[in-house]
Design an enzyme around this catalytic site. Structure first.
Site, mmCIF file in Angstrom:
data_model
loop_
_atom_site.group_PDB
_atom_site.id
_atom_site.type_symbol
_atom_site.label_atom_id
_atom_site.label_comp_id
_atom_site.label_asym_id
_atom_site.label_seq_id
_atom_site.Cartn_x
_atom_site.Cartn_y
_atom_site.Cartn_z
ATOM 1 N N ARG A 2 -5.498 15.754 -1.335
ATOM 2 C CA ARG A 2 -5.835 14.249 -0.495
ATOM 3 C C ARG A 2 -7.227 14.399 -0.780
ATOM 4 N NH1 ARG A 2 -3.030 12.120 4.000
ATOM 5 N NH2 ARG A 2 -4.232 9.900 3.092
ATOM 6 N N ASP A 18 -10.336 7.383 3.850
ATOM 7 C CA ASP A 18 -10.679 8.289 2.605
ATOM 8 C C ASP A 18 -12.533 7.676 2.565
ATOM 9 O OD1 ASP A 18 -9.552 5.376 0.556
ATOM 10 O OD2 ASP A 18 -11.210 5.631 2.231
ATOM 11 N N HIS A 75 -7.940 4.925 12.129
ATOM 12 C CA HIS A 75 -7.129 6.973 11.723
ATOM 13 C C HIS A 75 -8.351 7.963 11.005
ATOM 14 C CE1 HIS A 75 -3.757 3.243 10.807
ATOM 15 N NE2 HIS A 75 -3.853 4.060 12.296
ATOM 16 N N CYS A 80 -11.133 28.172 13.972
ATOM 17 C CA CYS A 80 -11.835 27.967 14.796
ATOM 18 C C CYS A 80 -12.746 28.456 15.309
ATOM 19 C CB CYS A 80 -11.633 26.890 16.055
ATOM 20 S SG CYS A 80 -12.635 26.318 16.980
ATOM 21 N N THR A 90 -3.129 -4.197 3.446
ATOM 22 C CA THR A 90 -2.344 -3.216 4.399
ATOM 23 C C THR A 90 -0.801 -4.209 3.784
ATOM 24 O OG1 THR A 90 -2.346 -2.409 6.644
ATOM 25 C CG2 THR A 90 -2.841 -4.657 6.191
ATOM 26 N N PRO A 92 -0.868 -8.399 -3.055
ATOM 27 C CA PRO A 92 -0.130 -8.838 -4.395
ATOM 28 C C PRO A 92 0.811 -9.206 -3.726
ATOM 29 C CG PRO A 92 -1.288 -6.590 -4.417
ATOM 30 C CD PRO A 92 -1.636 -6.752 -2.756
HETATM 31 P P1 OAD Z 1 0.722 0.605 2.966
HETATM 32 O O1 OAD Z 1 0.826 1.812 1.747
HETATM 33 O O2 OAD Z 1 2.041 0.722 4.128
HETATM 34 O O3 OAD Z 1 0.315 -0.677 2.259
HETATM 35 C C1 OAD Z 1 -0.807 -1.003 1.504
HETATM 36 C C2 OAD Z 1 -0.120 -2.695 0.686
HETATM 37 O O4 OAD Z 1 -1.305 -2.863 -0.343
HETATM 38 C C3 OAD Z 1 0.388 -3.068 0.594
HETATM 39 O O5 OAD Z 1 1.138 -4.078 0.883
HETATM 40 C C4 OAD Z 1 0.771 -3.672 -0.755
HETATM 41 O O6 OAD Z 1 0.926 -4.199 -1.094
HETATM 42 C C5 OAD Z 1 -0.735 -4.093 -0.535
HETATM 43 N N1 OAD Z 1 -1.805 -3.681 -2.505
HETATM 44 C C6 OAD Z 1 -1.058 -2.579 -3.068
HETATM 45 N N2 OAD Z 1 -1.355 -2.920 -4.031
HETATM 46 C C7 OAD Z 1 -3.229 -3.501 -3.785
HETATM 47 C C8 OAD Z 1 -4.304 -4.151 -3.917
HETATM 48 N N3 OAD Z 1 -4.982 -3.795 -5.285
HETATM 49 N N4 OAD Z 1 -5.721 -5.099 -4.001
HETATM 50 C C9 OAD Z 1 -5.094 -5.305 -2.436
HETATM 51 N N5 OAD Z 1 -3.904 -5.051 -1.788
HETATM 52 C C10 OAD Z 1 -2.955 -4.192 -2.489
HETATM 53 O O7 OAD Z 1 -0.794 0.992 3.561
HETATM 54 P P2 OAD Z 1 -1.420 0.618 4.804
HETATM 55 O O8 OAD Z 1 -1.104 -0.595 5.484
HETATM 56 O O9 OAD Z 1 -2.567 1.535 4.836
HETATM 57 O O10 OAD Z 1 -1.115 5.869 8.944
HETATM 58 O O11 OAD Z 1 -0.696 1.756 5.771
HETATM 59 C C11 OAD Z 1 -0.975 1.921 7.424
HETATM 60 C C12 OAD Z 1 -0.998 3.234 7.982
HETATM 61 O O12 OAD Z 1 0.319 3.555 7.548
HETATM 62 C C13 OAD Z 1 -2.175 4.037 7.209
HETATM 63 O O13 OAD Z 1 -3.269 4.218 7.992
HETATM 64 C C14 OAD Z 1 -1.445 5.852 7.722
HETATM 65 C C15 OAD Z 1 -0.197 5.205 6.951
HETATM 66 O O14 OAD Z 1 0.916 6.070 7.272
HETATM 67 C C16 OAD Z 1 -1.741 7.271 9.074
HETATM 68 O O15 OAD Z 1 -2.073 7.731 8.799
HETATM 69 C C17 OAD Z 1 -2.505 7.077 10.497
#
Ligand code: OAD
Length: 246
Positions: A72, A106, A121, A151, A192, A218
Site C-alpha cells: 500500500r 496517504d 488515522h 526497533c 467518506t 457520488p
Molecule cells: P469508505 O471506503 O468507507 O468510503 C468511501 C466513500 O467515498 C464512499 O461513501 C464512496 O461513495 C465515496 N467515494 C468513492 N469515490 C469517490 C470520489 N471520487 N469522490 C468522492 N467520494 C467518493 O472510506 P472512509 O469513509 O474513508 O479506517 O473509511 C473510514 C475509515 O474506515 C478509514 O479511514 C479506515 C477504514 O477502515 C482506519 O484505517 C482506522
C-alpha cells in the site's frame, strides 16, 4: 451532479469564515488509491481488516501485515494528488479559519499543498515501534531492513503508524479535530461513508454547534439527513467548481 447543488454549496461557502473539512478515502479514489468499502474495488472487499489492520493480526503474522502495508505504501508513493486535493489546498487561504481533517493515511493533502492538516488515522509513510518505546521513522527510505524491521532501541518490531481496528485515536489529535468541527460555521464532508467513529461524529458535533453541512459524495451516506446540501459527484469534479470562486 446538479448545477443547483453545486450553486447551493458555493453559496453556503461564500462568505463563510471558519470552515472545517472532513475527508475520507473517496477524495483519493481519483488518484488511484482504492477506498475501503467500495463493493468491488474496496480494500475490505478483498482483504480481512481483522487480519491485516489490527494488533492481533500483526502479532499473529508480522511479515504478512508488514508486506501488505509495504504494498500500500508503494502505491501511495506512486500516487499524485488530484483536482479535489488541489482545490482544497487552494481554497484554504480564502477563509479566516480552515482546518482539513482527514481519515486518509496517504498524505496526499499535504502533498497537494494543504497546511493545518489533521491526520486522524495516522500516516502510512511513517512507522513506529510496536512496543510504543517512542521510536518513529518518518521517512520510509530510512527504515532498517527486515519484514518487519526491528526497533533499533528496544528490538521489538516496527509497525505502520496508522490507527488499527480496536485502537484509540491520539487524544490530542482528536481534541484538535473536535475543536475545529465545533468552531466551524461550515463543515464540508468529502468522500467518506461516515461509518467509522469518532471521525463520523465530527459533522454531527459541528451541526449541533450550528454549522451548515455540505456533503460531496457520488453515493448516499448516513450523514445525508443532517446536510444542507448533498452534491452527488466525485470530489475531483465537484470541489474545483464549488471552491473556485468562494
Ligand atoms: P469508505 O471506503 O468507507 O468510503 C468511501 C466513500 O467515498 C464512499 O461513501 C464512496 O461513495 C465515496 N467515494 C468513492 N469515490 C469517490 C470520489 N471520487 N469522490 C468522492 N467520494 C467518493 O472510506 P472512509 O469513509 O474513508 O479506517 O473509511 C473510514 C475509515 O474506515 C478509514 O479511514 C479506515 C477504514 O477502515 C482506519 O484505517 C482506522
Amino acid at each position: 451532479m446538479s448545477g443547483a447543488d453545486i450553486e447551493r454549496a458555493r453559496q453556503i461557502l461564500t462568505g463563510a469564515r471558519r470552515v472545517a473539512v472532513l475527508t475520507g478515502a473517496g477524495v483519493s479514489a481519483e488518484s488511484g488509491i482504492p477506498t475501503f468499502r467500495d463493493a468491488q474495488t474496496g480494500l475490505w472487499a478483498k482483504f480481512d481488516p481483522a487480519q491485516l489492520a489490527s494488533s492481533e493480526g500483526f502479532r499473529a503474522d508480522p511479515p504478512l501485515v508488514w508486506r501488505w502495508y509495504a504494498a500500500r505504501r508503494a502505491r501511495v508513493s506512486e500516487a499524485k494528488p488530484n483536482a479535489g486535493h488541489r482545490a482544497l489546498a487552494a481554497a484554504a487561504a480564502r477563509f479566516e479559519q480552515f482546518t482539513l481533517i482527514t481519515q486518509n493515511v496517504d498524505g496526499l493533502h499535504v502533498r497537494a499543498g494543504s497546511r493545518n492538516v489533521i491526520e486522524l488515522h495516522g500516516n502510512i509513510l511513517r512507522s513506529k515501534c510496536f512496543a510504543e518505546c517512542g521510536v518513529v521513522f518518518a521517512d520510509p527510505d530510512a527504515l532498517p531492513p527486515g519484514e518487519p524491521p526491528h526497533c533499533p532501541r528496544c528490538k521489538s518490531f516496527l509497525r505502520p503508524d496508522v490507527v488499527w481496528f480496536g485502537e484509540m485515536l491520539d487524544p490530542v489529535v482528536l481534541e484538535r479535530a473536535e475543536r475545529a468541527a465545533t468552531d466551524s460555521s461550515v463543515m464540508l464532508v468529502v468522500g467518506t461513508s461516515a461509518l467509522v467513529y469518532p471521525a463520523a461524529g465530527l459533522p454531527l458535533a459541528a451541526r449541533r454547534h450550528g454549522a451548515q453541512v455540505v456533503i460531496v459524495n457520488p453515493d448516499e451516506t448516513d450523514l445525508d439527513p443532517i446536510a444542507d446540501v448533498c452534491v452527488r459527484a466525485r470530489a475531483g469534479e465537484a470541489l474545483p467548481q464549488i471552491l473556485a470562486t468562494v
